[in-house]
Design an enzyme around this catalytic site. Structure first.
Site, PDB file in Angstrom:
ATOM      1  N   ASP A  48      95.186  40.430 -49.040  1.00 30.99           N
ATOM      2  CA  ASP A  48      94.377  41.445 -49.131  1.00 30.99           C
ATOM      3  C   ASP A  48      95.288  42.638 -48.450  1.00 30.99           C
ATOM      4  O   ASP A  48      95.401  42.833 -47.417  1.00 30.99           O
ATOM      5  CB  ASP A  48      92.995  41.431 -48.253  1.00 30.99           C
ATOM      6  CG  ASP A  48      92.162  42.671 -48.345  1.00 30.99           C
ATOM      7  OD1 ASP A  48      91.543  42.630 -49.295  1.00 30.99           O
ATOM      8  OD2 ASP A  48      92.169  43.467 -47.340  1.00 30.99           O
ATOM      9  N   TYR A  53      96.988  51.009 -45.406  1.00 26.81           N
ATOM     10  CA  TYR A  53      97.664  50.165 -44.553  1.00 26.81           C
ATOM     11  C   TYR A  53      99.071  50.447 -44.391  1.00 26.81           C
ATOM     12  O   TYR A  53      99.693  50.068 -43.142  1.00 26.81           O
ATOM     13  CB  TYR A  53      97.635  48.520 -44.701  1.00 26.81           C
ATOM     14  CG  TYR A  53      96.286  48.079 -44.914  1.00 26.81           C
ATOM     15  CD1 TYR A  53      95.142  48.747 -44.448  1.00 26.81           C
ATOM     16  CD2 TYR A  53      95.828  46.838 -45.596  1.00 26.81           C
ATOM     17  CE1 TYR A  53      93.808  48.253 -44.839  1.00 26.81           C
ATOM     18  CE2 TYR A  53      94.617  46.298 -45.702  1.00 26.81           C
ATOM     19  CZ  TYR A  53      93.352  47.169 -45.122  1.00 26.81           C
ATOM     20  OH  TYR A  53      92.215  46.699 -45.383  1.00 26.81           O
ATOM     21  N   LYS A  82      93.845  48.567 -52.595  1.00 27.71           N
ATOM     22  CA  LYS A  82      92.580  49.400 -52.798  1.00 27.71           C
ATOM     23  C   LYS A  82      93.118  50.890 -52.829  1.00 27.71           C
ATOM     24  O   LYS A  82      94.227  51.401 -52.289  1.00 27.71           O
ATOM     25  CB  LYS A  82      91.897  49.348 -51.151  1.00 27.71           C
ATOM     26  CG  LYS A  82      91.563  48.013 -50.706  1.00 27.71           C
ATOM     27  CD  LYS A  82      90.889  47.857 -49.458  1.00 27.71           C
ATOM     28  CE  LYS A  82      90.825  46.446 -48.977  1.00 27.71           C
ATOM     29  NZ  LYS A  82      92.027  45.747 -48.579  1.00 27.71           N
ATOM     30  N   HIS A 115      88.261  51.882 -52.024  1.00 25.09           N
ATOM     31  CA  HIS A 115      88.592  51.755 -50.677  1.00 25.09           C
ATOM     32  C   HIS A 115      87.029  52.209 -49.916  1.00 25.09           C
ATOM     33  O   HIS A 115      86.488  51.804 -49.115  1.00 25.09           O
ATOM     34  CB  HIS A 115      89.620  52.153 -49.943  1.00 25.09           C
ATOM     35  CG  HIS A 115      89.978  51.331 -48.439  1.00 25.09           C
ATOM     36  ND1 HIS A 115      91.123  51.266 -48.188  1.00 25.09           N
ATOM     37  CD2 HIS A 115      89.225  50.659 -47.615  1.00 25.09           C
ATOM     38  CE1 HIS A 115      91.269  50.438 -47.057  1.00 25.09           C
ATOM     39  NE2 HIS A 115      89.885  50.310 -46.754  1.00 25.09           N
TER      40      HIS A 115
END
Length: 316
Positions: A48, A53, A82, A115
């Site tokens: 994921d 990130y 995302k 997201h």
């Protein structure tokens, strides 16, 4: 022996029921690379990821090493990413997806999620603000964003598309216009936040549900009560089963027909979190664990943002 289930998505692709969360804001690339390699070698086939990130290049590096050094093939892996809030404008969706593919070293994603249902001003920082520190929003409607995701499916850049952090009204808006239905929704779910109504709503619509923060964010120091892993009931069941508290919680969520994506860069924890398929909780244990729900969100800071497409004055 409990099996290792998966969720069949709109494309016919199967999403493994447990994935390795790669959000690691305090860790460097080396730790992320190690965690992904340890995870896949321990049995994870679901990774994921997300643009926000800021470590998709590290994840891609790990995937490349696994393919070269191990018997892993690209088709063995289920990779999620995302779309970040600053790329909701339809003309930015494809380029954002292509950037994630480039960083991950892949030609397609298995799942791509919006997201958040909230757009932020395009063309700058991940969290754009004015001189006074006020968040700058975009006026893009996520319905238009969704249509651009559908085009990415047509192009073969992603197999399935879905949502993250949407509430029931927002999911309904997507379902009303969708040419390609959402395959999955990722939402906060843990022992202290059952989120049952939204789970039921989505599952009844044929949308699989992924629980993020499934262990209740162990590093969060703001929780006003005993942490999930320290709950006496959880520890009692863990001792009885000869398992760890984290394994009890993850098994509990899986038995709620949820996908879970625990995150860690500690190799032992990464491995331990996957070891939930050699036991089951009985119906009484499940009922007892359900009583621990406190309807307490952990992600309050982001949920406090007010926006026309992000109303939090509804129940779910």
């Amino acid at each position: 022996m409990a099996d290792k289930p998966g969720f069949k998505l709109q494309s016919g692709n199967v999403m493994p029921v447990i994935g390795l969360g790669t959000y690691a804001p305090k860790q460097g690339e080396d730790e992320v690379i190690t965690a992904v390699k340890v995870g896949v070698r321990a049995g994870y086939r679901h990774l994921d990821c997300a643009a926000i990130y800021r470590n998709e290049r590290a994840v891609g590096h790990a995937i490349k090493e696994l393919i070269v050094q191990d018997t892993i093939k690209r088709e063995d892996l289920f990779v999620t990413s995302k779309l970040w809030n600053t790329c909701h404008r339809p003309d930015l969706v494809r380029s954002s997806l292509k950037k994630s593919l480039y960083d991950l070293g892949l030609t397609y994603l298995d799942l791509y999620l919006i997201h958040w249902p909230i757009g932020l001003q395009e063309g700058g920082e991940f969290l754009p603000k004015d001189e006074d520190g006020t968040v700058l929003f975009s006026d893009v409607d996520f319905v238009e964003t969704w249509k651009a995701l559908e085009d990415c499916v047509d192009e073969g850049l992603v197999k399935d598309i879905g949502l993250s952090n949407f509430n029931s009204q927002q999911v309904s808006r997507i379902l009303d216009i969708a040419r390609i239905r959402p395959s999955n929704i990722q939402i906060e779910i843990h022992l202290h936040f059952a989120n049952s109504k939204l789970i039921q709503f989505c599952q009844e619509k044929g949308i699989s549900v992924t629980a993020y923060s499934p262990l209740g964010s162990p590093g969060n120091k703001t929780v006003p009560f005993v942490h999930s892993l320290q709950e006496p009931l959880v520890q009692e069941i863990a001792q009885k089963k000869g398992k760890l508290p984290s394994q009890i919680i993850l098994r509990f969520l899986v038995q709620r027909n949820l996908c879970v994506i625990p995150k860690s860069v500690t190799p032992t924890r990464v491995t331990e979190n996957f070891q939930i398929f050699d036991f089951e909780l009985d119906s009484e244990e499940v009922k007892q664990l359900e009583t621990l729900n406190k309807n307490h969100r952990l992600n309050l800071e982001t949920h406090s943002m007010k926006h026309q497409y992000y109303p939090f004055n509804i129940e779910y």
